[in-house]
Write a protein that holds these residues in place. Sequence first.
Motif, PDB file in Angstrom:
ATOM      1  N   PRO A 120      -7.071  -2.360  -9.860  1.00  0.00           N
ATOM      2  CA  PRO A 120      -7.814  -3.378 -10.033  1.00  0.00           C
ATOM      3  C   PRO A 120      -8.922  -4.074  -9.325  1.00  0.00           C
ATOM      4  CG  PRO A 120      -5.914  -4.470 -10.483  1.00  0.00           C
ATOM      5  CD  PRO A 120      -5.792  -2.951 -10.678  1.00  0.00           C
ATOM      6  N   GLN A 121      -8.383  -3.620  -7.963  1.00  0.00           N
ATOM      7  CA  GLN A 121      -9.157  -4.335  -6.517  1.00  0.00           C
ATOM      8  C   GLN A 121     -10.479  -3.264  -6.107  1.00  0.00           C
ATOM      9  OE1 GLN A 121      -5.258  -3.820  -3.888  1.00  0.00           O
ATOM     10  NE2 GLN A 121      -6.568  -4.743  -2.861  1.00  0.00           N
ATOM     11  N   VAL A 122     -11.166  -2.118  -7.205  1.00  0.00           N
ATOM     12  CA  VAL A 122     -11.930  -1.501  -6.932  1.00  0.00           C
ATOM     13  C   VAL A 122     -12.480  -1.905  -8.926  1.00  0.00           C
ATOM     14  CG1 VAL A 122     -11.652   0.173  -5.485  1.00  0.00           C
ATOM     15  CG2 VAL A 122     -11.037   0.733  -7.678  1.00  0.00           C
ATOM     16  N   GLY A 156      -1.295  -9.623   3.465  1.00  0.00           N
ATOM     17  CA  GLY A 156      -2.898  -9.687   3.667  1.00  0.00           C
ATOM     18  C   GLY A 156      -2.772  -9.339   2.631  1.00  0.00           C
ATOM     19  N   CYS A 157      -3.659  -9.104   2.299  1.00  0.00           N
ATOM     20  CA  CYS A 157      -4.131  -8.309   0.512  1.00  0.00           C
ATOM     21  C   CYS A 157      -6.374  -7.752   1.241  1.00  0.00           C
ATOM     22  CB  CYS A 157      -4.410  -8.729  -0.492  1.00  0.00           C
ATOM     23  SG  CYS A 157      -5.116  -8.533  -1.480  1.00  0.00           S
ATOM     24  N   LEU A 158      -6.570  -6.676   0.396  1.00  0.00           N
ATOM     25  CA  LEU A 158      -7.936  -6.136   1.397  1.00  0.00           C
ATOM     26  C   LEU A 158      -8.845  -7.081  -0.193  1.00  0.00           C
ATOM     27  CD1 LEU A 158      -7.784  -2.393   0.579  1.00  0.00           C
ATOM     28  CD2 LEU A 158      -8.166  -3.966   3.000  1.00  0.00           C
ATOM     29  N   SER A 159      -8.303  -8.012  -0.737  1.00  0.00           N
ATOM     30  CA  SER A 159      -9.349  -8.858  -2.061  1.00  0.00           C
ATOM     31  C   SER A 159      -8.990 -10.209  -1.153  1.00  0.00           C
ATOM     32  CB  SER A 159      -8.425  -8.764  -3.481  1.00  0.00           C
ATOM     33  OG  SER A 159      -8.864  -7.161  -3.700  1.00  0.00           O
ATOM     34  N   CYS A 197       6.078  -3.966  -4.123  1.00  0.00           N
ATOM     35  CA  CYS A 197       5.868  -5.546  -4.190  1.00  0.00           C
ATOM     36  C   CYS A 197       4.178  -6.044  -5.054  1.00  0.00           C
ATOM     37  CB  CYS A 197       6.805  -6.102  -3.420  1.00  0.00           C
ATOM     38  SG  CYS A 197       8.581  -5.958  -3.923  1.00  0.00           S
ATOM     39  N   HIS A 198       3.508  -5.940  -3.558  1.00  0.00           N
ATOM     40  CA  HIS A 198       2.540  -6.495  -3.643  1.00  0.00           C
ATOM     41  C   HIS A 198       1.248  -5.655  -4.193  1.00  0.00           C
ATOM     42  CE1 HIS A 198      -0.901  -8.676  -1.480  1.00  0.00           C
ATOM     43  NE2 HIS A 198      -0.974  -7.408  -2.359  1.00  0.00           N
ATOM     44  N   GLU A 199       1.129  -4.371  -4.468  1.00  0.00           N
ATOM     45  CA  GLU A 199       0.896  -3.815  -5.359  1.00  0.00           C
ATOM     46  C   GLU A 199       0.661  -3.728  -6.420  1.00  0.00           C
ATOM     47  OE1 GLU A 199      -1.896  -2.788  -3.657  1.00  0.00           O
ATOM     48  OE2 GLU A 199      -1.321  -3.244  -1.485  1.00  0.00           O
ATOM     49  N   LEU A 200       2.187  -3.822  -7.234  1.00  0.00           N
ATOM     50  CA  LEU A 200       2.598  -3.699  -7.970  1.00  0.00           C
ATOM     51  C   LEU A 200       2.622  -5.454  -9.107  1.00  0.00           C
ATOM     52  CD1 LEU A 200       3.976  -0.702  -7.922  1.00  0.00           C
ATOM     53  CD2 LEU A 200       5.648  -1.338  -9.368  1.00  0.00           C
ATOM     54  N   ASP A 201       2.133  -6.404  -8.460  1.00  0.00           N
ATOM     55  CA  ASP A 201       2.207  -6.931  -8.573  1.00  0.00           C
ATOM     56  C   ASP A 201       0.407  -7.531  -8.604  1.00  0.00           C
ATOM     57  OD1 ASP A 201       3.990  -8.884  -8.671  1.00  0.00           O
ATOM     58  OD2 ASP A 201       3.844  -9.859  -6.638  1.00  0.00           O
ATOM     59  N   HIS A 202      -0.727  -6.707  -8.373  1.00  0.00           N
ATOM     60  CA  HIS A 202      -1.834  -6.605  -9.165  1.00  0.00           C
ATOM     61  C   HIS A 202      -2.334  -5.867 -10.161  1.00  0.00           C
ATOM     62  CE1 HIS A 202      -4.658  -6.828  -5.051  1.00  0.00           C
ATOM     63  NE2 HIS A 202      -3.353  -6.738  -4.313  1.00  0.00           N
ATOM     64  N   LEU A 203      -0.593  -4.962 -10.339  1.00  0.00           N
ATOM     65  CA  LEU A 203      -1.395  -4.635 -12.229  1.00  0.00           C
ATOM     66  C   LEU A 203      -1.026  -5.972 -12.831  1.00  0.00           C
ATOM     67  CD1 LEU A 203       0.511  -0.649 -11.373  1.00  0.00           C
ATOM     68  CD2 LEU A 203      -1.938  -1.619 -11.189  1.00  0.00           C
ATOM     69  N   GLU A 245      -4.318  -4.645   6.578  1.00  0.00           N
ATOM     70  CA  GLU A 245      -4.146  -5.576   5.308  1.00  0.00           C
ATOM     71  C   GLU A 245      -3.392  -4.244   4.154  1.00  0.00           C
ATOM     72  OE1 GLU A 245      -7.621  -7.627   4.116  1.00  0.00           O
ATOM     73  OE2 GLU A 245      -8.060  -6.957   6.510  1.00  0.00           O
ATOM     74  N   GLU A 246      -3.100  -4.891   3.458  1.00  0.00           N
ATOM     75  CA  GLU A 246      -2.319  -4.567   1.589  1.00  0.00           C
ATOM     76  C   GLU A 246      -3.248  -4.222   0.900  1.00  0.00           C
ATOM     77  OE1 GLU A 246       1.380  -5.988   1.215  1.00  0.00           O
ATOM     78  OE2 GLU A 246       2.097  -5.492   3.466  1.00  0.00           O
TER      79      GLU A 246
HETATM   80 NI    NI Z   1      -3.976  -6.479  -2.844  1.00  0.00          NI
END
Ligand code: NI
Length: 160
Positions: free
Chosen positions: A50-52, A88-91, A130-136, A159-160
Amino acid sequence: MAIRNIREYGDEVLKKTCKEVKEMTPRTKELIEDMLETMYDANGVGLAAPQVGILKRIVVIDTTGEDPYILINPRIVESSGEQTGQEGCLSVPGKFGIVTRPNYVKAVALDVNMKPIEVEGTELLARAICHELDHLDGHLYVEKAEGPLQDMTYEDEEEE
Ligand code: NI
């Protein structure tokens, strides 16, 4: 391969729930290659589809810079312990927050060949999973951060 535009905080696409990947297609393979290239280009340790702008349950993670995990339809099946630290987060460019996560996580997923895989990790890898799965599921770390976000200094710009 191509570097894709990273969607930033405030973009509605980051709040949506992603759909399971049912089959591997050339288009999805291209998406995964682009996600890897985009993550490395941005010096991130993880990136979710989703970040892209693509609402598919796909994440890429590489905490070592050498060996990426590609996780399709990932699911956390075990977690334990606790770690509190910077995230952190690239978004959310230029910011970090303090977030508490499990210190150990085991996830099941499919690989690029749609074969089941298992990934387990501690510390940064557990945090990244955990961080990436939360994005989904449309969640950003900022919802979980303790206290206000802080500005990143140059040296901790990972950043993550
Ligand atoms: Ni992120």
